[in-house]
Design a protein around this motif. Sequence first.
Motif, short mmCIF file in Angstrom:
data_model
loop_
_atom_site.label_atom_id
_atom_site.label_comp_id
_atom_site.label_asym_id
_atom_site.label_seq_id
_atom_site.Cartn_x
_atom_site.Cartn_y
_atom_site.Cartn_z
N SER A 95 0.93 -1.03 0.03
CA SER A 95 0.33 -0.13 -0.27
C SER A 95 0.70 1.08 0.00
N ASN A 96 2.35 1.00 -0.10
CA ASN A 96 2.78 2.57 0.58
C ASN A 96 3.37 3.09 -1.42
N VAL A 97 2.84 2.53 -2.31
CA VAL A 97 3.26 2.97 -3.25
C VAL A 97 2.51 2.63 -4.58
N PRO A 98 2.20 3.96 -5.69
CA PRO A 98 1.17 4.32 -6.06
C PRO A 98 0.98 3.48 -6.81
N LEU A 99 -0.64 3.04 -7.37
CA LEU A 99 -1.38 2.63 -7.94
C LEU A 99 -2.12 3.31 -8.82
N VAL A 100 -2.04 2.96 -10.32
CA VAL A 100 -3.06 2.97 -10.83
C VAL A 100 -4.23 2.25 -11.62
N LEU A 101 -5.25 1.95 -11.55
CA LEU A 101 -6.22 1.58 -11.97
C LEU A 101 -6.69 1.95 -13.04
N ASP A 102 -6.71 1.25 -14.44
CA ASP A 102 -7.34 1.18 -15.91
C ASP A 102 -8.26 0.18 -15.54
N PRO A 103 -9.25 0.75 -15.39
CA PRO A 103 -10.59 -0.41 -15.53
C PRO A 103 -11.37 -1.38 -16.38
N VAL A 104 -10.06 -1.90 -17.76
CA VAL A 104 -11.14 -2.33 -18.94
C VAL A 104 -11.84 -3.12 -18.54
N PRO A 135 -10.20 5.79 -17.23
CA PRO A 135 -11.10 5.04 -17.54
C PRO A 135 -11.51 5.92 -18.46
N ASN A 136 -11.88 4.89 -19.66
CA ASN A 136 -12.13 5.52 -21.18
C ASN A 136 -13.47 6.52 -20.69
N LEU A 137 -14.82 6.34 -21.96
CA LEU A 137 -15.47 7.45 -21.87
C LEU A 137 -16.61 6.14 -21.74
N VAL A 138 -16.57 4.78 -22.41
CA VAL A 138 -17.32 3.97 -22.20
C VAL A 138 -17.13 3.29 -20.73
N GLU A 139 -16.16 2.99 -20.53
CA GLU A 139 -15.35 2.58 -19.11
C GLU A 139 -16.19 3.82 -17.95
N ALA A 140 -16.27 4.78 -17.74
CA ALA A 140 -16.37 5.31 -17.25
C ALA A 140 -17.93 6.07 -16.78
N GLN A 160 -17.60 13.51 -10.20
CA GLN A 160 -18.67 11.66 -9.45
C GLN A 160 -17.72 10.83 -9.31
N LEU A 161 -16.91 9.94 -10.51
CA LEU A 161 -15.92 9.60 -9.94
C LEU A 161 -14.95 9.57 -9.09
N ARG A 162 -14.01 10.73 -8.84
CA ARG A 162 -13.85 11.13 -8.16
C ARG A 162 -13.92 11.59 -6.61
N ASP A 163 -15.22 11.77 -6.55
CA ASP A 163 -16.26 12.01 -5.13
C ASP A 163 -15.76 10.43 -5.18
N GLU A 164 -16.98 9.64 -5.58
CA GLU A 164 -16.86 8.34 -5.06
C GLU A 164 -16.19 8.10 -4.92
N TYR A 165 -14.35 7.52 -5.63
CA TYR A 165 -13.79 6.98 -5.40
C TYR A 165 -12.58 7.74 -4.27
N LYS A 166 -12.47 8.69 -3.91
CA LYS A 166 -11.84 9.53 -3.04
C LYS A 166 -10.46 9.71 -3.58
N THR A 167 -10.46 9.33 -4.93
CA THR A 167 -8.75 9.43 -5.30
C THR A 167 -8.72 10.28 -7.20
N ALA A 168 -7.69 10.31 -7.48
CA ALA A 168 -7.99 11.38 -8.61
C ALA A 168 -8.49 10.59 -9.98
N VAL A 169 -8.83 10.52 -11.14
CA VAL A 169 -9.27 10.20 -12.22
C VAL A 169 -9.00 10.95 -13.35
N LEU A 170 -8.22 10.10 -14.48
CA LEU A 170 -8.29 10.45 -15.91
C LEU A 170 -9.00 10.32 -16.38
N LEU A 171 -9.95 11.00 -16.49
CA LEU A 171 -11.07 10.52 -18.06
C LEU A 171 -10.87 10.77 -19.12
#
Length: 262
Positions: A95-104, A135-140, A160-171
Amino acid sequence: MTKIMLTIGGSDPFSGGGIQTDLKTFNNYHTFGLSVLTSIVTLVDNTLEIHPVPKEVFVAQLRSVEDVSFSGIKIGLIANPEFIPLIQKFLLSHSNVPLVLDPVLAFKEGDSTIETDLLAGIRNKLAPLATLVTPNLVEAETLSGREINSLDEMKNVAIQLRDEYKTAVLLKGGNRLIGESATDLLALPDEKIVKHYQAPKISTRTINGAGCSLSAAVLAGLVTDTMESAVDLAKKYVYKSIQRGVKVTEKFGSVYFDNLSE
């Protein structure tokens, strides 16, 4: 010392998306990539098939790398909802390293149960652990339950996704929205401003893997840079990768970055 990155995702036989492009991207960023396969993807007679690896094989892969000291972790295509609690447990121990989630999100027709379980797992178990969700548009649209047909709607969903997950979102906007520019939006959890990234749309078929490459590039950049700087550099990297992409078949091509020409 060379930084070690981990990608957990699917295998793409065309080396455009999936773990193949993640590993190439990590290498281009002068980091060393390890991988854990969730699935093998095939494309036969224009039919996309996702073949999850056996659960015991997936578990064995995670155990194989559990003692490695990673500098960053990326999650891509998961394929089997039973993998999610296993991934969550693994992430909590790193948990001490950056995690990028690409929700394919790639489902066969009729796989509604798998889709529902995967979405629930991504929303409730993985996204809250992420440093960034891409996420891309379809995933978002799938994650938010809202349609995106304009830049304003895109911005609202990113927030919405940023507030829901409390994390950064690159759409990732891609080429779908009307206009001459492709737009991505970055919503940071500690800022009200949503940053816009715009670039002229490229008329080319060598785009396979652009989204995977972007998320992997941002992760590699986060080793040394701030989120905004990492996204800035990753956007430029992927734009060049599309321009220099390799034509794989008569119908499509994959992104490629020839770092020797830099």
